[in-house]
Each structure stands twice: as structure tokens, then as C-alpha cells.
Design an enzyme around this catalytic site. Structure first.
Site, mmCIF file in Angstrom:
data_model
loop_
_atom_site.group_PDB
_atom_site.id
_atom_site.type_symbol
_atom_site.label_atom_id
_atom_site.label_comp_id
_atom_site.label_asym_id
_atom_site.label_seq_id
_atom_site.Cartn_x
_atom_site.Cartn_y
_atom_site.Cartn_z
ATOM 1 N N TRP A 110 -32.046 -29.892 -19.489
ATOM 2 C CA TRP A 110 -31.864 -29.532 -21.288
ATOM 3 C C TRP A 110 -32.995 -28.986 -22.096
ATOM 4 C CZ3 TRP A 110 -29.548 -35.189 -23.519
ATOM 5 C CH2 TRP A 110 -28.596 -34.999 -22.440
ATOM 6 N N LYS A 111 -33.587 -28.861 -20.998
ATOM 7 C CA LYS A 111 -34.929 -27.814 -21.289
ATOM 8 C C LYS A 111 -35.456 -28.591 -22.964
ATOM 9 C CE LYS A 111 -34.403 -23.891 -18.954
ATOM 10 N NZ LYS A 111 -33.842 -22.613 -18.404
ATOM 11 N N HIS A 117 -40.538 -26.261 -11.522
ATOM 12 C CA HIS A 117 -39.021 -25.813 -12.316
ATOM 13 C C HIS A 117 -39.977 -23.777 -12.662
ATOM 14 C CE1 HIS A 117 -36.596 -23.498 -14.717
ATOM 15 N NE2 HIS A 117 -35.297 -23.937 -14.609
ATOM 16 N N GLU A 140 -40.514 -22.036 -14.756
ATOM 17 C CA GLU A 140 -41.134 -22.160 -15.466
ATOM 18 C C GLU A 140 -42.214 -22.702 -16.233
ATOM 19 O OE1 GLU A 140 -37.578 -23.128 -18.161
ATOM 20 O OE2 GLU A 140 -36.422 -21.974 -18.236
ATOM 21 N N GLY A 166 -31.901 -18.720 -16.822
ATOM 22 C CA GLY A 166 -31.459 -17.722 -18.309
ATOM 23 C C GLY A 166 -31.168 -16.291 -19.081
ATOM 24 N N SER A 171 -28.061 -19.198 -14.241
ATOM 25 C CA SER A 171 -26.951 -18.885 -15.039
ATOM 26 C C SER A 171 -25.779 -19.557 -13.776
ATOM 27 C CB SER A 171 -26.798 -17.216 -14.696
ATOM 28 O OG SER A 171 -28.127 -16.662 -15.359
ATOM 29 N N GLY A 192 -28.552 -24.865 -16.627
ATOM 30 C CA GLY A 192 -29.403 -24.919 -17.409
ATOM 31 C C GLY A 192 -29.149 -24.493 -19.027
ATOM 32 N N GLY A 193 -28.824 -23.487 -19.277
ATOM 33 C CA GLY A 193 -27.975 -23.206 -20.487
ATOM 34 C C GLY A 193 -27.295 -23.830 -20.483
HETATM 35 C C1 PEP Z 1 -32.482 -23.875 -14.942
HETATM 36 O O1 PEP Z 1 -32.957 -24.535 -16.503
HETATM 37 O O2 PEP Z 1 -32.754 -24.650 -14.153
HETATM 38 C C2 PEP Z 1 -31.589 -22.905 -14.938
HETATM 39 C C3 PEP Z 1 -31.070 -22.258 -13.891
HETATM 40 O O3 PEP Z 1 -30.829 -22.758 -15.977
HETATM 41 P P1 PEP Z 1 -29.813 -21.221 -16.753
HETATM 42 O O4 PEP Z 1 -28.719 -22.371 -16.152
HETATM 43 O O5 PEP Z 1 -29.921 -21.309 -17.966
HETATM 44 O O6 PEP Z 1 -29.713 -19.590 -15.771
#
Ligand code: PEP
Length: 242
Positions: free
Chosen positions: A10-11, A92, A94, A170, A205, A226-227
Site C-alpha cells: 500500500w506504500k 524494494h 523505492e 508504478g 503494474s 502496488g497501485g
Molecule cells: C510495487 O510497489 O512493488 C509495485 C509493483 O507497484 P505497482 O504494482 O504499482 O507497479
């Protein structure tokens, strides 16, 4: 047989209210695979409490490599274990790119997590520049070896490894199934004796629209989302496809 896992990162999104509504959506998910969610630190206890009677696991998005001490702003593995976390994400992209986490630091976090019984989800992945220079497999091997060199190769099967191409996170760009499978297969080969028992997730994604073809690949055992994990209906669809 490896049991699929769908994990939702959920970041740094949400509020007490929006997370309560996300969790009530999760309660509707009737999944036959393992499901886990990773809320921001301050909402962990709220989510752990709300999901206590379910099989949905909860984890943190990061952990300190230090056991305890004067490390202002940090959260230890013991603390996460103490409040009922089961998993923790380490490395991760990020964290690696925005906060300068080194391979060594990621390895130390991995060990800190396993030493208290948390299951680390170790993220590895190449940048677009690295892919374009044909360095993908070398980068993944370096990130993986940094952990197995200190934790031992057997530690890998007590963890989960997530392949997340940085350029796909993302951005709405998903790796093609062939690109994803190629890297997953290379990771599995590198794991030697524990290859068949280690769960490998794809991340980047992932949505309900592309999950099925990814999950159909022989070396993809689920996803780190993620999203799309911020929408419980979409996340539930992905869990159904795993
Ligand atoms: C993630 O944050 O690990 C990720 C894969 O994000 P997203 O699905 O938004 O690309």
C-alpha cells in the site's frame, strides 16, 4: 507444490478511514491462495486487528537492520513481530533508489527479519538503463547473491523473492510474460537446492487484466501488487486469478 501468494504493497497511501474501508473490501475476498497486505507502519495494528480472524497475512514495507538502540525514526524486526506482523518487504526498489539502500543493507535487513521469524519478501530488479545494456541477469544475480552470501542459500526458501523490474513499477508498463519468465527462471536456477521450494513473485503494474498470463508462467508463483492493491475489488480479482 509452491502455494501462490498475492501481496499488496500500500506504500505511503491511506488514512484510518480509507484503510478501514479497504480492509472491509478485503474481508469479501475468498481466496484459495495466500494473500498478504503491507500497510504503512502507523496503520499496521489497525489492519492486524481487523484481519485477525482471516487468513490474510500482514507485513511491513521496511525494517531496520539494527536490533535496537538510538536509531531515531527506525522500526525493528522485534517490534514488527511483537505487534503481529508475519512478513516484511526488504529491498524494494523505492528504498534502494530513493533512500540509497545498498545490497549489504538489504542483506542485513533480510537477516534481521528472519532472526525473529518474520518472512522477508526480498525485492530484486533492474533499471531500464540496465536492461537496455543487457545487464538484467547480472544485476539480479548480484542483488540475490548479496543476500545468500550472508544468509545462506537455504534462507531463500524460508523467504519470498519478488522480481520487480524498476521500469515497470508504478508506470503502467508490465514486463512481457517472456521477459518476466526469463528472469524468474534465472532466479530459480541460481537458487540451486532450494529452487523448487522458493516462491518467486512478479511485481510491476500487475492488474486483473494482465495477472492471468503472468500467473500461467511456470516460474511465477504470484505477485507483489502496488497501485492495484489499493482497490480491494481489483486486488480480489488478482487473488482469484492466482
Ligand atoms: C510495487 O510497489 O512493488 C509495485 C509493483 O507497484 P505497482 O504494482 O504499482 O507497479
Amino acid at each position: 507444490m509452491r502455494r501462490p501468494l498475492v501481496a499488496g504493497n500500500w506504500k505511503m497511501y491511506g488514512s484510518r478511514e480509507s484503510i478501514a474501508s479497504l480492509v472491509s473490501g478485503l474481508l469479501q475476498i475468498n481466496s484459495v491462495v495466500d494473500v498478504a497486505v503491507f500497510p504503512p507502519y502507523v496503520y499496521l495494528q489497525q489492519v492486524i486487528k481487523a484481519l485477525a480472524d482471516t487468513t490474510v497475512g500482514v507485513g511491513a514495507q521496511n525494517v531496520s537492520e539494527q536490533r535496537q538502540g538510538a536509531y531515531t525514526g527506525e522500526i525493528s524486526a522485534d517490534m514488527l513481530k511483537d505487534i503481529g506482523c508475519h512478513y516484511v518487504i526488504v529491498g524494494h526498489s523505492e528504498r534502494r533508489t530513493l533512500y540509497g539502500e545498498s545490497d549489504q543493507q538489504v542483506a542485513d535487513k533480510f537477516i534481521a527479519a528472519q532472526s525473529v521469524g518474520l518472512v522477508p519478501i526480498l525485492c530484486v530488479g533492474e533499471t531500464l538503463a540496465q536492461r537496455e545494456q543487457d545487464e538484467t541477469l547480472a544485476v539480479i544475480a548480484r542483488q540475490l547473491d548479496a543476500v545468500t552470501a550472508v544468509a545462506g542459500i537455504e534462507a531463500a526458501c524460508k523467504a519470498v523473492i519478488a522480481y520487480e523490474p524498476v521500469w515497470a513499477i508504478g508506470t503502467g508498463k508490465t514486463a512481457t510474460v517472456d521477459q518476466a519468465q526469463e528472469v524468474h527462471q534465472a532466479i530459480r536456477q541460481r537458487l540451486g537446492a532450494v529452487a523448487e521450494s522458493t516462491r518467486l513473485l512478479y511485481g510491476g503494474s500487475v492488474k486483473a487484466a494482465n495477472a492471468a498470463e503472468l500467473f500461467a508462467q511456470p516460474d511465477i508463483d504470484g505477485a507483489l501488487v502496488g497501485g492495484a492493491s489499493l482497490d480491494s475489488a481489483e486486488f480480489g480479482e488478482i487473488c482469484k486469478l492466482a
